[in-house]
Scaffold this active site. Sequence first.
Site, short mmCIF file in Angstrom:
data_model
loop_
_atom_site.label_atom_id
_atom_site.label_comp_id
_atom_site.label_asym_id
_atom_site.label_seq_id
_atom_site.Cartn_x
_atom_site.Cartn_y
_atom_site.Cartn_z
N LYS A 64 0.92 -1.14 0.02
CA LYS A 64 0.02 -0.11 0.07
C LYS A 64 0.94 1.12 0.05
O LYS A 64 0.55 2.21 -0.48
CB LYS A 64 -0.91 0.04 1.14
CG LYS A 64 -0.25 -0.22 2.60
CD LYS A 64 0.04 1.09 3.36
CE LYS A 64 0.99 0.78 4.35
NZ LYS A 64 1.24 2.06 5.08
N THR B 262 -3.55 5.56 4.17
CA THR B 262 -2.33 5.85 3.64
C THR B 262 -2.50 6.81 2.42
O THR B 262 -1.77 7.54 2.40
CB THR B 262 -1.61 4.64 3.42
OG1 THR B 262 -1.46 3.67 4.49
CG2 THR B 262 -0.09 5.12 3.29
#
Length: 341
Positions: A191, A248
């Site tokens: 990610k 994120t």
Amino acid sequence: MTEQRPIAVLGGGSFGTAVANLLAENGHAVRQWMRDPEQAEAIRVHRENPRYLKGIKIHPGVEPVTDLLATLTDCDLCFVALPSSALRSVLAPHAERLAGKLLVSLTKGIEAHTFKLMSEILEEIAPQARIGVLSGPNLAREVAEHALTATVIASEDEALCERVQAVLHGRTFRVYASSDRFGVELGGALKNVYAIIAGMAVALGMGENTKSMLITRALAEMTRFAVSQGANPMTFLGLAGVGDLIVTCSSPKSRNYQVGFALGQGLSLEEAVTRLGEVAEGVNTLKVLKAKAQETGVYMPLVAGLHAILFEGRTLNQVIELLMRAEPKTDVDFISTSGFN
């Protein structure tokens, strides 16, 4: 009754410090090891980690230390929060001290050249240790500020999961368990790459539809790759997959997002990383992920596109234009429907 042994946190960065505080707040004696004696002394005197978590008071139960050998000798449970590039070199010389220890990796990265995840490196260094991974949507500052947060402890070792849940679970920090250590850890590493793209998109003023498209296609891409490597696709619908990806890719507090945002403002990669002042694991992960995707033949257009931007002179607009022109694909092509029937 025997005296409770201290818990080790290896690493003086932001997330390691936040976890050390959580442990101490739950009544545990914590030894936070760091390489820099000046940093350790600053924390000891001022009860603050100004380099990484300015303004957050360090709990009295956290003892900053610089003697790694003594720390590993005294502690059975060790949370490893070292940068991916340093983990092997720091711990390998002390391999004999790690036998039988509970080692929980907090680091979200992949080792260059070997494509090993951090828990796999720990397993290689200390085959007799018990290994786990902690991952999820856990921005360090929010954890330290007691924002309501959930995480995943992943290990095939149920007793290890229960121990980590017992020491970390608290009023504002909830710990779920998973047996898919590989999938949870791979999600945490992958990610970071997409957070760089998301930060760039925001800096360039792209719309909400665009950001949503990028995040959703990132989930498809990272899951497709993880499944090709043997991970459980359902893991990516949980905290360590889509949960971590969302935070994120959408928060300016994310280090990788900050790097992407700086790139979108026109800074070079070197300038962006220097301005951050911390390791952005996504940059290192991108290089090894691009090579692995090519080697295994997994379709990862966002990874290829970001690599072209950072290392081949392309712009984000050019990459998105290529994505929009590409042949239409199936929306969700990475999860079997058989489990839902």
